[in-house]
Scaffold this active site. Sequence first.
Site, PDB file in Angstrom:
ATOM      1  N   CYS A  80       3.534  -0.140  -8.425  1.00 42.87           N
ATOM      2  CA  CYS A  80       4.090  -1.480  -8.216  1.00 42.87           C
ATOM      3  C   CYS A  80       4.625  -2.031  -9.538  1.00 42.87           C
ATOM      4  O   CYS A  80       3.906  -2.061 -10.530  1.00 42.87           O
ATOM      5  CB  CYS A  80       2.998  -2.403  -7.670  1.00 42.87           C
ATOM      6  SG  CYS A  80       3.640  -4.000  -7.155  1.00 42.87           S
ATOM      7  N   CYS A  82       0.870  -1.174   0.000  1.00 39.38           N
ATOM      8  CA  CYS A  82       0.000   0.000   0.000  1.00 39.38           C
ATOM      9  C   CYS A  82       0.909   1.226   0.000  1.00 39.38           C
ATOM     10  O   CYS A  82       2.128   1.095   0.042  1.00 39.38           O
ATOM     11  CB  CYS A  82      -1.004  -0.008   1.149  1.00 39.38           C
ATOM     12  SG  CYS A  82      -0.330   0.133   2.807  1.00 39.38           S
ATOM     13  N   CYS A  86      -2.226   1.467  -4.242  1.00 39.89           N
ATOM     14  CA  CYS A  86      -0.977   2.123  -4.624  1.00 39.89           C
ATOM     15  C   CYS A  86      -0.908   2.368  -6.122  1.00 39.89           C
ATOM     16  O   CYS A  86       0.121   2.791  -6.651  1.00 39.89           O
ATOM     17  CB  CYS A  86       0.254   1.358  -4.130  1.00 39.89           C
ATOM     18  SG  CYS A  86       0.415  -0.300  -4.777  1.00 39.89           S
TER      19      CYS A  86
END
Length: 141
Positions: free
Chosen positions: A94, A16, A90
């Site tokens: 990533c 996160c 997020c």
Amino acid sequence: MSADAAAGKPSVLFVCVHNAGRSQMAAAYLSQLSEGRIEVRSAGSEPAEKVNPAAVEAMLEEGIDIRTEIPKILTTQAVKDSDVVITMGCGDTCPIFPGKRYEDWELDDPAGKGVESVRPIRDEIKGRVENLIAQLLPSGL
């Protein structure tokens, strides 16, 4: 594939933004409920300085102490070393690698909320973690 995965132990990375609430709670549940049979990591794209106090309190109510956890920065290596990558708000921060299993868990952000508001988030995370364990360890607990 991580060394643990090669040995038959799946690995999961929870991501996160701040690595201070949702991902910490999910990692703590997975560590406890899988009884060490799943390798667990958590990280954040912009780690906070400390774990969210309301998340700490909510987890203490469940008998899980995350007071000593420290938010960590998301690294490419952590993603490479994980079989399952679960993101929680997020976005595109990533890194994506072929052959990895990715899931995005849409959960409210506990940042700035009191423990009363964090409890339902915690409970939803627990249910999702239980489902994840059932998928990764089909023989059950």
